[in-house]
Write a protein that holds these residues in place. Structure first.
Motif, short mmCIF file in Angstrom:
data_model
loop_
_atom_site.label_atom_id
_atom_site.label_comp_id
_atom_site.label_asym_id
_atom_site.label_seq_id
_atom_site.Cartn_x
_atom_site.Cartn_y
_atom_site.Cartn_z
N GLY A 136 0.79 -1.23 0.00
CA GLY A 136 0.00 0.00 0.00
C GLY A 136 0.82 1.27 0.00
O GLY A 136 1.92 1.32 0.53
N TYR A 140 -2.23 0.46 4.91
CA TYR A 140 -3.55 0.55 5.53
C TYR A 140 -3.37 0.03 6.95
O TYR A 140 -3.04 -1.14 7.16
CB TYR A 140 -4.51 -0.32 4.71
CG TYR A 140 -5.95 -0.27 5.13
CD1 TYR A 140 -6.65 0.94 5.21
CD2 TYR A 140 -6.65 -1.44 5.41
CE1 TYR A 140 -7.98 0.96 5.57
CE2 TYR A 140 -7.99 -1.43 5.76
CZ TYR A 140 -8.65 -0.22 5.85
OH TYR A 140 -9.97 -0.19 6.21
N CYS A 192 -7.01 -3.09 0.89
CA CYS A 192 -7.04 -1.68 1.27
C CYS A 192 -8.47 -1.21 1.48
O CYS A 192 -8.70 -0.03 1.72
CB CYS A 192 -6.41 -0.85 0.17
SG CYS A 192 -7.25 -1.10 -1.41
N TRP A 195 -9.84 1.84 -0.88
CA TRP A 195 -9.70 3.17 -0.30
C TRP A 195 -9.87 4.29 -1.32
O TRP A 195 -10.63 5.24 -1.11
CB TRP A 195 -8.29 3.25 0.29
CG TRP A 195 -8.10 4.13 1.46
CD1 TRP A 195 -8.94 5.11 1.91
CD2 TRP A 195 -6.97 4.12 2.34
NE1 TRP A 195 -8.38 5.70 3.02
CE2 TRP A 195 -7.19 5.12 3.31
CE3 TRP A 195 -5.79 3.39 2.42
CZ2 TRP A 195 -6.27 5.40 4.33
CZ3 TRP A 195 -4.87 3.65 3.42
CH2 TRP A 195 -5.12 4.64 4.38
N ARG A 207 -0.82 -1.75 -4.51
CA ARG A 207 -0.60 -2.94 -3.68
C ARG A 207 -0.01 -4.09 -4.48
O ARG A 207 0.11 -5.20 -3.99
CB ARG A 207 -1.91 -3.35 -3.00
CG ARG A 207 -2.40 -2.29 -2.02
CD ARG A 207 -3.72 -2.67 -1.39
NE ARG A 207 -3.69 -3.99 -0.79
CZ ARG A 207 -3.22 -4.25 0.43
NH1 ARG A 207 -2.77 -3.27 1.18
NH2 ARG A 207 -3.22 -5.49 0.88
#
Lengths: 246, 442
Positions: A136, A140, A192, A195, A207
């Motif tokens: 990430g 996260y 994530c 997001w 990612r």
């Protein structure tokens, strides 16, 4: 359980992933209650050069000095956690690898470029063995806490190997392709909670790629929406250029 | 003066953002070397931007720095819009100002409590303070989290904002979001008061060196952070498009760091520079706080940059509350929510151009400059970081400071110099234009 000795180290990065920890608020104190942070240059002056239970490493590797420093850290550490995109997949620093190294050095530093040795960007696992990956850009935090607990208990953590689209659907977002925009969700690892798409942006692939992308499905999507291969490759290379060195 | 030999080599200054070294060599009482070296692994952002769409620039340049990600985002967007010839709506500008307030608050609080306070309380880091000053640390973490949480609401997250892009916002805060942010910020006031009280009890080192202070200036009554001209305390004023006139980075033979100068040998940017330039435009509460801390313009003690940061925190907190209250009375127009994308739908007319963004981020004035072709693809990019602009000034400060404190032990001198560097709140990850030299005598 004895508190593990933990250190944060950083290489070429923006230090934003470490900062994510400082953003935990007072629950950071709970975290600090269960581990001994012995070195963390960004926020502490304490130094530690002995054995470590867990090393959390942010940043990608771009020069010889970093390679030897990383190897020394690996030697001293029972567990190494690659922390954030730069460390896990090379991150945005990988974009440098699309250029001729000599040329980009001269472009940025002009006549003084010889003072700036740099090599093609690499992720941590492309130099030393990595035990856990926290993907990430930025990390996260809920996932980081899960990984840290796994590391302390010495049990494996499996990064989700399905597409961001899975979480995105759960979050009931309108598909970006339906909104007329190319998104890397279909080929990017989840974890994530989608997001960026939740906030109206696209997935940039930070990612890393899933290990078994739905090739046929992707081909159909590319055909259906008339997306140029050049553009999609360029998008993939924003974060995933270093894959070529795996 | 006694003939003293001092050799100070600090490898990787701690409690700063990024990697820097301090090297001081004193031979027989005269200063032989006095340097702040930047040893951050260069990441070549400007080079990597070439060939990328200008609509991606803010996403990439935000990654220059995790502490001032929103600042880079705003400067980047400003440069891109300038190049494309886009004028943001009043609503967009209002929300961007709000974001910048959040950014400055967040960064300053981190710097005051986590990076600077340990020095003033005589410990190595915030960790020992967890036991000795538990309430202080809890307060710091609480404030930091509030800044982070309001950023989450406004732009998705603080470290690498998501919804702030060229042209506006991909997601606008709803009414309940505005209420929530307002409530969070108002509840921060007691903690801010306590921070002011804490600073009133701390003793900062006494040291002065007159220098030129540079920052945004404007003709209206607003404390200029997002827009304005470049101004200096020596009375110079230039348009932001002429930024190269002042940042014209140059190399001097006796030093290895590229320098910036305008009217003197060096200049300073940051909270203290802004305070010195625009004190009259601060929120009344911030002015009052400054007076209670005996901070008056023109202040030339670099250690007091931390105090100026607190004054700015109060200003940003109060002004952010005013903006949110204004948004409650004049609801947002949700038709302004835009769809992201590399302009795939060709909604924004493209043209070739050159654009400059100049924004006051926590550590000082930040410039982004992009040259784009007719397809909106970046041909050339330049980012000039506040910390780079300060490096020359930090070195001149060190050169004046060290001879003044020669009666102290080497350990005390080292700490005084480290504190000096820290007071500028250097953000070395951002700094990508400084030369890293391995010293022969290491």
């Amino acid at each position: 359980m004895k508190k593990p000795n933990v250190a944060f180290y950083d290489f070429a990065c923006c230090e934003g992933c470490q900062l994510q920890v400082a953003n935990m608020g007072e629950s950071l104190l709970d975290l600090l209650g269960s581990i001994n942070i012995v070195e963390w240059r960004e926020v502490m002056s304490e130094k530690w050069d002995m054995k470590l239970d867990i090393s959390i490493i942010e940043g990608s590797i771009t020069d010889k000095h970093a390679i030897s420093r990383l190897k020394r850290i690996r030697k001293r550490s029972k567990i190494v956690i690659a922390y954030g995109s730069c460390a896990t997949i090379g991150g945005v620093n990988g974009m440098k690898n699309s250029f001729d190294i000599e040329e980009i050095r001269k472009y940025v530093y002009g006549d003084s470029y010889q003072f700036f040795p740099t090599e093609p960007t690499r992720a941590i696992h492309q130099i030393v063995k990595v035990d856990y990956f926290v993907n990430g850009c930025p990390v996260y935090i809920p996932e980081f806490v899960t990984v840290l607990k796994a590391a302390m208990l010495n049990i494996p953590y499996y990064v989700p190997d399905y597409a961001v689209c899975v979480e995105c659907k759960m979050n009931e977002n309108v598909c970006m392709y339906e909104r007329g925009v190319t998104c890397l969700g279909p080929v990017t690892r989840a974890g994530c909670n989608s997001w960026c798409i939740n906030n109206g942006n696209i997935c940039y692939g930070c990612r890393g790629m899933v290990s078994n992308p739905n090739i046929k499905g992707s081909q159909e999507v590319i055909a259906k929406y008339g997306i140029s291969i050049d553009m999609i490759l360029k998008k993939m290379n924003m974060y995933n250029k270093c894959r070529e060195l795996d | 003066m006694e003939k003293k030999n001092i050799n100070i080599n600090v490898e990787y200054i701690t409690r700063v953002e990024g990697h820097g070294n301090i090297v001081i060599n004193m031979k027989d009482g005269s200063l032989d070397k006095c340097r702040l070296e930047i040893v951050e692994a260069p990441r070549f952002f400007e080079g990597m931007l070439r060939g990328r769409s200008v609509f991606e620039a803010q996403h990439i340049t935000s990654r220059i720095c995790g502490i001032c990600a929103c600042g880079h985002t705003l400067a980047s967007i400003q440069a891109a819009e300038d190049a494309l010839g886009i004028t943001p709506t009043e609503q967009t500008t209002k929300l961007r100002k709000l974001l910048l307030h959040y950014e400055i608050l967040d960064s300053h609080i981190l710097h005051i409590y986590v990076l600077t306070a340990p020095d003033l309380l005589g410990v190595k880091s915030f960790v020992p303070l967890i036991n000795s000053h538990n309430e202080v640390i809890r307060r710091a973490l609480r404030m930091k989290k509030t800044c982070n949480d309001v950023c989450d609401i406004l732009v998705g997250r603080h470290v690498h904002p998501i919804s702030a892009i060229v042209g506006g916002f991909t997601k606008l805060p709803r009414e309940k979001d505005i209420d929530k942010m307002l409530e969070m910020l108002k509840s921060m006031r007691p903690d801010m008061d306590a921070t002011l009280e804490l600073l009133q009890t701390l003793k900062f080192p006494e040291f002065e060196r007159d220098t030129e202070y540079i920052g945004l200036v404007s003709d209206d009554n607003e404390y200029p952070l997002l827009t304005g001209d470049i101004g200096s305390t020596d009375g110079i004023r230039i348009n932001k498009n002429e930024y190269l006139k002042m940042t014209n980075e140059f190399i001097v033979p006796y030093s290895t760091a590229k320098r910036s100068k305008l009217n003197r040998e060096s200049y300073a940017v940051g909270a203290l520079a802004r305070f010195n330039l625009n004190f009259n435009k601060l929120h009344p509460k911030a002015k009052e706080a400054a007076l209670s801390l005996q901070l008056k313009p023109k202040c030339i003690n670099p250690y007091l940059n931390t105090v100026a940061q607190l004054v700015e925190c109060i200003h940003c907190l109060e002004d952010a509350i005013s903006i949110l209250e204004d948004l409650k009375n004049n609801p947002l127009n949700y038709n302004e929510e835009i769809v992201v994308g590399l302009n795939e739908q060709k909604k924004i007319p493209l043209k070739s151009g050159n654009g400059v963004g100049a924004v006051e981020v926590p550590r000082g004035i930040l410039f982004h400059n992009y040259q784009i072709d007719e397809n909106g693809v970046i041909q050339n990019a330049n980012c000039v970081i506040p910390t780079n602009q300060n490096t020359g000034n930090i070195e001149y400060d060190m050169m004046k400071l060290v001879p003044e404190i020669l009666d102290k032990s080497e350990e005390e001198i080292r700490l005084a110099v480290e504190m000096l560097v820290r007071s500028y709140d250097p953000c070395i990850s951002c700094s990508a234009h400084l030369l890293n030299i391995t010293l022969l005598n290491k």
